[in-house]
Structures are given as structure tokens and as C-alpha cells.
Design an enzyme around this catalytic site. Structure first.
Site, PDB file in Angstrom:
ATOM      1  N   GLU A 126       2.620   4.898  -4.135  1.00  0.00           N
ATOM      2  CA  GLU A 126       2.647   5.805  -5.302  1.00  0.00           C
ATOM      3  C   GLU A 126       4.018   6.484  -5.527  1.00  0.00           C
ATOM      4  OE1 GLU A 126      -1.045   4.584  -4.253  1.00  0.00           O
ATOM      5  OE2 GLU A 126       0.123   5.897  -2.947  1.00  0.00           O
TER       6      GLU A 126
ATOM      7  N   ASP B 178       0.854  -1.186   0.000  1.00  0.00           N
ATOM      8  CA  ASP B 178       0.000   0.000   0.000  1.00  0.00           C
ATOM      9  C   ASP B 178       0.892   1.239   0.000  1.00  0.00           C
ATOM     10  OD1 ASP B 178      -2.443   1.317   0.051  1.00  0.00           O
ATOM     11  OD2 ASP B 178      -2.605   1.282   2.229  1.00  0.00           O
TER      12      ASP B 178
ATOM     13  N   ASP C  32      -9.198   3.671  -2.583  1.00  0.00           N
ATOM     14  CA  ASP C  32     -10.062   4.125  -1.493  1.00  0.00           C
ATOM     15  C   ASP C  32     -11.355   4.716  -2.040  1.00  0.00           C
ATOM     16  OD1 ASP C  32      -8.081   3.293   0.182  1.00  0.00           O
ATOM     17  OD2 ASP C  32      -7.270   5.287   0.554  1.00  0.00           O
TER      18      ASP C  32
END
Length: 993
Positions: free
Chosen positions: A348, A345, A426
Site C-alpha cells: 500500500e 503483498d 484479509d
């Protein structure tokens, strides 16, 4: 600053046709702006073998479509014009509509918590467009660049890429079908890893199950309630102070024992690992990383430190092989603690307390030469998550070469599917996101990533029972099936919403498990051919333009899933659009108004199994059922792939691939095996054959798998009776099914109750009507002295709105404003007459509007609009996604030929903009200097719009039939609680001399 040594490319403004060379296989072409640009392009990170992109092949074919290019200010602008009627798809992980025609996105991996249908950058980047031509043929176009790339599909039948120079463009086709294009793409970028069978079951997750006791409690409840589930997930709270590769000593004191207990009841355990490593001496991961010099550097050569969950963090430079090996060794040791899968997670990478929500683009990566060498972060940003997933995948293989790694990644790029599954980030617990989840999964599949799914029920916010049940019904049919929810929300396990919702979830998940033999076979096909597991309905007939925009159905091979994502439209009211041909409906005697309808394409056979509690219960000797739907010629075929469900024996022939064939001859249908592949012996098991007749009716026979089985068709009258009885039974099941309660969550309004009655504001020169329930829209704007009605009075989309995101209408006709404060009466001390309205627009953002009629200036009324962040998600650093306010009023033109817009720009130049001048933007020095005026020359009146020029980034004039939009746009940036976006403006009518 790159150390990748290419040739010097041409500078200045140049344009022309791109040059091409055939690569890879027939029908695939590489295009460059020039020979020098071809040599200067950085290596491909999307191709499995980047040499394939650089190696020309011999062919007599030439491309049917040649892109043109223009180089301007170090940007390479590529356009490809295709026939009128071409439909666009792909573009990777994107929100919004299925058909991408008319859309524009930017490939820049972004922590996009609470994204909307028009958010232009999400967590992954796929600079790829799948174009379906009017004749049903298809062409794929890849802009092979890791840099931020604009994909502009707003011009009809035209693809435009804009990214820093130089980069090649690869075209695949045209080929006979979209599937053929994706097969060819997989030859370049690879196919999806073959997932372990257990990973295709249902997964349960939450941020966070906060202790091992809670994890076991949830897992045992699945077994107690008879709801199938194979995997439970641990989010960041299992760690010691959010330090990766550690366990909280109080709440997860013995992870090996926990996993042993989970395995005992048939569960696998997946644990999260983030890239942010706590900057802390004595923490073994930080110490070893520092010793091996693996951190991303600032331009001064020191490690970059940014804040994430543990506090100050450093970040591994996965562009270096030594870093990937270092990370893989940590993963190997981590797996020994009982880890079955890993969740990457925040990769990015997300960085807190940063307006950009990531690290500075000037940071330095000392990349391997084959990846592009030493480059700044802007070059490697979009592939950071993919390289992390690759390292994690390699570490899991090191830990146990006899098991297939399971990695889930949030960030990704073209080629990520070789290492990891993904999810759609999300999302929000609302009906819009349920609807979008179908298109998002399909777009990922059409962009080369077939193993994906959404957070079922929505991540942010509290799902309602009806929403959760409907989402589970659809989500259970997606390639990746996981329920997940945010901390602070209500419980989102299948039993958390009442008995009726629980039963729908049980039926939905059991349906998935019945279809697991078919889904697993589809993944084998995807792994070996590149054809996606889930595809849009139009893949069944690409020539039919009426199918190209369908968003409530999709294909799992020859199985069509038709679902409703609208709250008031359940299965019994759903009209399914079916492609041409024969489509036979069926169910497992589990039809329910909140579950999708299933159809099998004529000419197909699919294998199904029993409704296991979990995959570990399955046994090759269990009964097998074949669903058979004959085509118009009385034939059908299908395949079943079987192996150990894990490991790599299948690559050495240790599998069984069975080709089944059904043929009708003289009223007898014979079902037999036509061919087999693999060295596995056929299990001794019973085989049930169910022949679909229509309207859900079926007849069956049984025998042993491997034998030829026969079914005698009834007479036409008997078939008609069977169909009528089945149809009536189906209706009866729907009538008798306990519906999920219709009651949705009641909004908690601050201040006044929500009103659907227009609110009238009248003072001085103005009388306004405002409707709170459609976004606080001003629908009537009457100037009393002149009797002029300036604003369009119809309730329509082109009314008065704000926008969140440059192209995202956050407030449509059905979204509700709350009246937060209402003051409609002046008092003796001179207070203003005002109306304050607010709206939660998702993603933790609130849009406020205050409409004011100042007592001390009766000729004007003022509007103050702002977007502020009340709550933002994980990894946001306190900032929202990129947003802007777009004030968008539509004004009447009573005398269109005598109306114009007048203003003086910041640089002092004067402008008169007439309708024949077309649409125009004004920004920079040409921005109106704080006001512009809509002039009606016939009556000699001007509507003056004054605004704070410091808050307005650009102005836009759009002329329509007898109307004009005078738009004020703010800058586009993230906001926090302390830094809202705001536009304050006012209106006044003046006489024009």
C-alpha cells in the site's frame, strides 16, 4: 512541492460547468474546470498512453451530461447529475452491497485487515463509477487523479468526486450497455494481461507453510485425494529473517529442488515479495539499493526508515525508472531459483507502528517526468502498489520472455490489471464475507480488473465445515480461485473439515476444471476486448431494474451461476431469479445442496472439458464437449480459444479460435464450425454435443471435431418425459448427497452463558431492559418517577447501537454479544449495579459496553462504550483499520410539536434545535459543551445526556416521525491495545421550569 510544471490555476471559491474536449474515440470526453486547470493537471497514470488523455480528436458529438464543479480550499468538487432511476456500480475494490447507490468511499490504499461491509478504504483505489441509466444504457465516469478522492453516491442519481485540485474527469458514453462502456474504458486503461492457463486452476495457500516438507506434503495430498490443484504458495516464512529475495537455510534450504519436485507432480510455485527491504548493511538487496540510490526519501533527503516484518526497512521508489529496472533485475535472478509466480503483498505500502498504517505523506518520490515528477507521497501513495507490480511483471519477463508472468498484487490502482491479478485482501471467515465476496469480485470487474477472487474460506478466523464448503462451491466459479488462511488458524485445506466437506470441495473444483476451456476463452475475450470475465446478472438485461441488486448470482459469459451465501439456505431451497429469455439448467451429474446452480442462456454454446487433476494433464487432443442451448429461433453460437496455454505465440497467430454454430431445421439440430481464426491446426479429437432441453435434461451426439454433427429432436411428449425424469433424478441426487454437518463452531463465552432473554436492570430512578444477543441493546429505558418511556421499545435497527466505521453498523439484529460480567445486586459496601458486555466485531476488534447504575447517584445511569484491538493483522503495525464509535439511540417523541433539543456550545452560544430545522451536525466550537437535553415542553421534562466532550468528535441530530436520534460520534482513527476508542456518557431526567 511538485516539480511537474503546469500553469497557475485559479485560487479561491469558484464554480460552474466544466469545459470539455473529445478524446480517444467517439463518446469519450475529458472535462476540466478551466483551460488553466487542463494544463496544470498531472499526467495520467491510469491511461496506457497518457498522451491519449491530452490529445483532442475531431467529432461532431457533444456530451449528453456535463459535470459541474466548485473549487473550495484547494479541493475540486465535481458533481454529475443523471436521470432519476440511475444505478451506480464500480468504485473498485469495495466491500458492502453490489449497487453502490447511497454509498460513500475514499480512494486511499489501506491495509484494511478484517474490513467490514462499510469500511470506506480498502487496499486498492479506483476513482471510477459505472452508471446504468433507467433505459439500460450506461455511462462511465473516471476522476483521473492519484490523490485521495472521495466518491459520494449518497444523493440519488448524483455522482460527486472531491479531491485536491486540479484533476480531469473522463466520461465514457452513454453507450448501449455496461459492457460497451467497459470496452471503451479498456481502450484508455488497457486490457487484462493474458494469464497462463495454469494460473486459472485452483491455488492453495497459507500464512505459512513453514517448510519445504510441509509444502510437498500438502501438494501430494491433493494428488492422493484426487482434488485438482495447480499452484501452491509460499508466504513470508520461506525467507531468511523476512529478507526479500532470500530463503531460510534450514526450512527451505534448496528451493530449486523443491520446485523441481513440485513440477514433477504438476504444481507451480508462487513466492511472496514485499516492498519493505531490511535496513541492514551487508544484506545484498539493501547494499545494491543504497548504491543505486533507489530509496524513498524523507523531506530532509535521507532515506525513510519504517518498520515492517524484517524490522527497520527502507522502501524502493518505484516512481523512478532506475528503481523499476533495479527491482526487475532482482526479480529476474529470483526467478532462476525456480519461481513460477510472484506475490506482491504489503504494498500500500504498509508500515508497522504507524497510526496511519503507512509512511508519512510528506515523504519524497523523485518520480519520472512522465509520471508527474518529484512529488510527495500523498500524490504517489495510491499508485505505489501498481508500480511495484509493474516492476515485478517486467522482471519476470526479463527472466523468460517465452512465459507469461503471473503476479498477484494486494495494492492497486486503475490500470493495475495490465500487470497483475488481485485478491480481496484479509477477509474474515464468516458468512457476511462469503456473501460480500461475490459483489467485490464483480465490482473489480466493472472497474477494469477482471482477474480477482477472495481468500476462499476466509483469511482471518476459523471457518466451519459448512461455511468452507459453501465458499468453495462459489469460489470455484470466480476468475481467480485460491484458498488462503492466516497463521494461528486451524488447517484450511479442502480435506480439513471432514469427509462431507471434502467431497463438496472435490466436486466444486472438478466443476471448475470442466469449465476451464470456457473460462480461458473468456479471458481471451477480456484480453482482446475489455469485457469482464465475471459480470453481474443484470448485464444479461440492463433494462430490467429488478436484476440490478441481485447479489447471489453472476454471469461467466453466457453461463449464469446462482448460489446461496446464507447458512440455512442450500441449493434445494434456493430461488434463482433468471433474466428474461431462455435459461437452461444443467450440471455435470455433480449437483449437491452446497454447490451453485448453473444455467446456460438460450442462444449460447460453451465448451467444456474433462475434470483434470491439474492443467498439466490436459492435452489438445482430449475430448471436447459443447453444451448447446437454443434460443427461441432455434439457433445458438459460441467460441473456443486454444493455444499453448503460455507464452506469446498467440500474438503472432499461433492459436485456434473456433466459432461454433447450431441451427434447428425440421426437427434436426446441426452443429458446425462457422468460422475459424489463427494458424493452429485443429487437434484430432472427439467432439460430444449435448443439447439442453430444460430441467437439466439433454440429448447428445458425438463425432470428430471439425465435422458437422446432427441431433434429431424428440417429440414434444418425449421431451416432456425426459425433462420429468431429469427433474426427478436431480431431486434424488440432492436427497442422496451427504450434507455437510450443520453444527457450527460453538462460541466460547467468558463468564455468563449467552442469553436471549432480556436482562433487567433496576435501581433508583431507572428501569432498563437489555438484550445481549442483539448487541447488548437497551430496548427499554423507563424513568420510574415520571413513568416516561424515553427509548423506542421495539426491537429494531434504529434502537441503541454502536458503529464501527462511520457508516458501518457492526452490531445488527443477529450478531451476538457475550455477557462478560454481570453484577445485578448491590452489596453493603456500596458497589455499583452494573452489566458488562463484549462483542468480537471482526478484524481483531472487540467492542465493550458497561452499563452502570451508581448507588451514590440514583437519578442517573451511565454507559461506557469502547472499541479495543485484541489482535490486528499483518502489516497493521499494531493498529486496526480506521474506526469510530457512533452512539446511536432513538428516542420517542410523545409530543413531537412541543419537543426540541437544547444545549450550550463550547463557544458559549445557546441552541434550540426543533424538528423543522432538519438534520444537523455540530462539531468544533459548536459541539455541545459536555451535555445536551431532549425537552418535552408539554410535560415539562428534559432527558439530559451528559458526556465527556474530549471523547466526542461531533454530535448529530436526526428527526424522524415522532422520534429523534441524538448521536455521539468519536473521532475516526485506528486503535491498538493501548489506545482504545471510548465514549462515556450518562442519562438523567430533570424538570424543566
Amino acid at each position: 512541492m511538485a516539480d511537474y510544471k503546469g500553469k497557475v490555476i485559479t485560487t479561491g471559491d469558484v464554480s460552474g460547468d466544466m469545459i470539455f474536449q473529445p478524446i480517444l474515440e467517439d463518446g469519450v470526453f475529458r472535462f476540466d474546470c478551466s483551460v488553466d486547470d487542463r494544463g496544470a493537471a498531472c499526467p495520467s497514470l491510469s491511461f496506457v498512453n497518457n498522451k491519449d488523455r491530452d490529445m483532442p480528436i475531431m467529432t461532431h458529438k457533444a456530451p449528453l451530461y456535463t459535470p459541474t464543479y466548485k473549487s473550495h480550499m484547494d479541493q475540486q468538487i465535481v458533481q454529475l447529475e443523471l436521470p432519476v432511476g440511475t444505478s451506480f456500480y464500480g468504485t473498485g475494490e469495495v466491500s458492502g452491497q453490489l449497487e453502490r447507490t447511497g454509498k460513500r468511499i475514499f480512494t486511499w490504499n489501506t491495509d484494511a485487515y478484517g474490513y467490514g461491509p462499510g469500511t470506506t478504504s480498502l487496499y486498492q483505489s479506483h476513482p471510477w463509477v459505472l452508471a446504468v441509466l433507467p433505459n439500460g444504457e450506461a455511462l462511465g465516469v473516471l476522476a483521473d487523479t492519484t490523490r485521495c478522492c472521495e466518491i459520494d453516491l449518497r444523493k440519488e442519481s448524483t455522482i460527486q468526486f472531491i479531491a485536491p485540485s486540479p484533476y480531469p474527469v473522463i466520461t465514457f458514453g452513454p453507450f448501449t450497455s455496461p459492457s460497451a462502456v467497459l470496452v471503451s474504458l479498456s481502450h484508455a486503461t488497457g486490457t487484462v494481461f493474458m494469464p497462463a492457463k495454469w494460473s486459472l486452476g485452483y491455488h492453495q495457500c497459507r500464512w505459512s507453510y513453514d517448510s519445504d516438507q510441509r509444502v510437498l506434503e500438502v501438494s501430494k495430498t491433493f494428488r492422493k485425494k484426487g482434488i485438482p490443484c495447480d499452484v501452491i504458495w509460499m508466504d513470508i516464512d520461506y525467507m531468511d529473517g523476512f529478507r526479500c529475495f532470500t530463503f531460510n537455510k534450514e526450512r527451505f534450504s534448496d528451493p530449486k529442488s523443491l520446485v523441481k519436485d513440485l513440477h514433477h507432480i504438476g504444481f507451480k510455485a508462487i513466492w511472496m515479495l514485499d516492498p519493505g527491504i531490511k535496513h541492514e548493511d551487508g544484506y545484498f538487496v539493501y547494499d545494491s539499493g543504497t548504491k543505486n540510490d533507489v530509496w524513498i526519501k524523507k523531506s530532509d533527503g535521507t532515506p525513510f526508515v519504517g518498520e515492517v516484518w524484517p524490522g527497520p526497512c527502507v522502501f524502493p521508489d518505484f516512481t523512478q525508472s532506475k528503481t523499476r529496472s533495479w527491482w526487475a533485475s532482482l526479480v529476474k535472478d529470483f526467478v532462476s531459483c525456480g519461481v513460477d509466480g510472484i506475490w506482491n503483498d504489503m504494498n500500500e505500502p504498509a508500515v508497522f507502528k504507524s497510526v496511519t498504517k503507512t509512511m508519512p505523506e510528506r515523504n519524497i518520490h523523485n518520480g519520472d517526468k512522465e509520471l508527474g515528477g518529484c512529488q510527495n507521497h500523498s500524490h504517489y501513495h495510491n499508485v505505489y502498489g501498481m508500480l511495484m507490480a509493474r516492476s515485478t511483471h517486467e522482471g519476470m519477463k526479463l527472466a523468460d520472455e517465452n512465459k507469461r508472468p503471473f503476479v498477484l498484487t494486494r495494492a492497486g490502482f486503475v490500470g493495475s490489471h495490465r500487470y497483475a491479478a488481485t485478491w480481496t485482501g484479509d477477509n474474515l471467515s464468516n458468512w457476511e464475507h462469503l456473501h460480500m465476496s461475490i459483489s467485490m469480485v464483480l465490482q473489480l470487474g466493472m472497474s477494469g480488473q477482471p482477474l480477482s477472487g477472495p481468500d476462499i474460506g476466509g483469511f482471518a478466523g476459523n471457518a466451519t465445515p459448512k461455511l468452507f464448503g459453501r465458499w468453495m462451491g462459489i469460489g470455484a466459479m470466480f476468475p481467480f480461485c485460491r484458498g488462503h488462511s492466516e497463521t494461528g488458524t486451524t488447517d484450511h485445506e479442502p480435506w480439513s473439515f471432514g469427509e462431507e466437506c471434502e467431497e463438496v470441495c472435490r466436486l466444486a473444483i472438478k466443476r471448475r476444471y470442466r469449465l476451464l476451456p470456457h473460462i480461458y476463452t473468456l479471458f481471451y475475450i477480456a484480453h482482446t476486448t475489455g469485457i469482464p470475465v465475471a459480470t453481474p446478472t443484470f448485464f444479461a438485461d440492463p433494462k430490467d431494474p429488478s436484476l440490478r441488486t441481485l447479489e447471489n448470482s453472476f454471469l461467466l459469459g453466457s453461463l449464469l451461476v446462482c448460489a446461496s451465501s446464507m447458512p440455512d439456505q442450500r441449493l434445494d431451497k434456493l430461488q434463482c431469479t433468471l433474466p428474461n429469455g431462455i435459461w437452461q439448467s444443467f450440471d455435470f451429474d455433480d449437483s449437491h445442496p452446497d454447490l451453485p446452480a448453473l444455467f446456460l442462456q438460450g442462444g449460447s454454446i460453451i465448451p467444456v472439458g474433462p475434470p483434470y487433476q491439474h492443467v498439466g494433464e490436459s492435452d489438445p487432443s482430449d475430448d471436447l464437449t459443447l453444451l448447446v442451448a437454443l434460443d427461441e429461433n432455434g439457433k445458438a453460437k459460441g467460441i473456443l480459444f486454444e493455444d499453448d496455454g503460455d507464452g506469446y505465440g498467440f500474438t503472432e497467430g499461433q492459436y485456434l479460435l473456433t466459432h461454433y454454430l447450431a441451427e434447428l431445421q425440421e426437427s434436426v439440430v446441426t452443429v458446425r464450425i462457422s468460422a475459424t481464426e489463427g494458424s493452429w491446426k485443429r487437434p484430432q479429437r472427439h467432439l460430444n454435443v449435448k443439447l439442453l432441453l430444460g430441467e437439466g435434461a439433454m440429448i447428445n451426439t458425438c463425432g470428430m471435431d471439425g465435422e458437422a454433427l446432427q441431433i434429431r429432436l424428440p417429440s414434444e411428449n418425449e421431451i416432456s418425459d425426459l425433462m420429468s425424469a431429469s427433474k426427478e433424478q436431480y431431486k434424488r441426487r440432492l436427497r442422496n448427497a451427504k450434507p455437510i454437518p450443520d453444527a457450527e463452531r460453538v462460541s466460547e463465552h467468558m463468564g455468563m452463558e449467552l442469553s436471549k432473554i432480556p436482562i433487567e436492570l433496576k435501581s433508583g430512578d431507572w428501569a432498563l431492559k437489555v438484550i445481549p444477543w442483539i448487541g447488548g441493546r437497551i430496548i427499554s429505558m423507563e424513568h420510574l418517577p415520571s413513568g416516561s418511556q424515553w427509548l423506542c421499545s421495539r426491537i429494531e435497527i434504529d434502537g441503541y447501537e454502536e458503529y464501527c466505521g462511520t457508516e458501518y453498523r457492526s452490531i445488527g439484529c443477529t450478531e451476538e454479544y457475550n455477557v462478560l460480567e454481570r453484577d445485578l445486586v448491590h452489596d453493603d459496601v456500596g458497589e455499583e449495579k452494573s452489566l458488562l458486555l463484549g462483542l468480537d466485531i471482526g478484524g481483531g476488534l472487540v467492542l465493550d459496553r458497561k452499563i452502570t447504575m451508581p448507588k451514590n447517584n440514583p437519578t442517573v445511569f451511565q454507559i461506557d462504550s469502547s472499541i479495543r484491538a485484541l489482535k490486528v493483522g499483518a502489516g497493521s503495525g499494531g493498529f486496526s483499520r480506521l474506526i469510530c464509535i457512533r452512539v446511536h439511540p432513538t428516542f420517542n417523541l410523545m409530543h413531537p410539536t412541543e419537543s426540541f433539543v437544547s444545549f450550550t456550545s463550547v463557544n458559549g452560544s445557546k441552541h434550540e434545535v426543533w424538528p423543522e430545522s432538519g438534520d444537523q451536525f455540530f462539531e468544533g466550537d459548536l459541539l455541545p459543551n459536555g451535555k445536551w437535553t431532549l425537552v418535552d415542553g408539554r410535560v415539562g421534562l428534559g432527558l439530559v445526556n451528559r458526556f465527556n466532550a474530549e471523547e466526542v468528535y461531533k454530535c448529530y441530530i436526526h428527526w424522524g416521525p415522532a422520534r429523534v436520534n441524538l448521536e455521539l460520534w468519536s473521532e475516526e482513527r485506528p486503535v491498538s491495545k493501548q489506545s482504545p476508542l471510548r465514549i462515556c456518557h450518562e442519562y438523567e431526567v430533570i424538570n424543566i421550569v
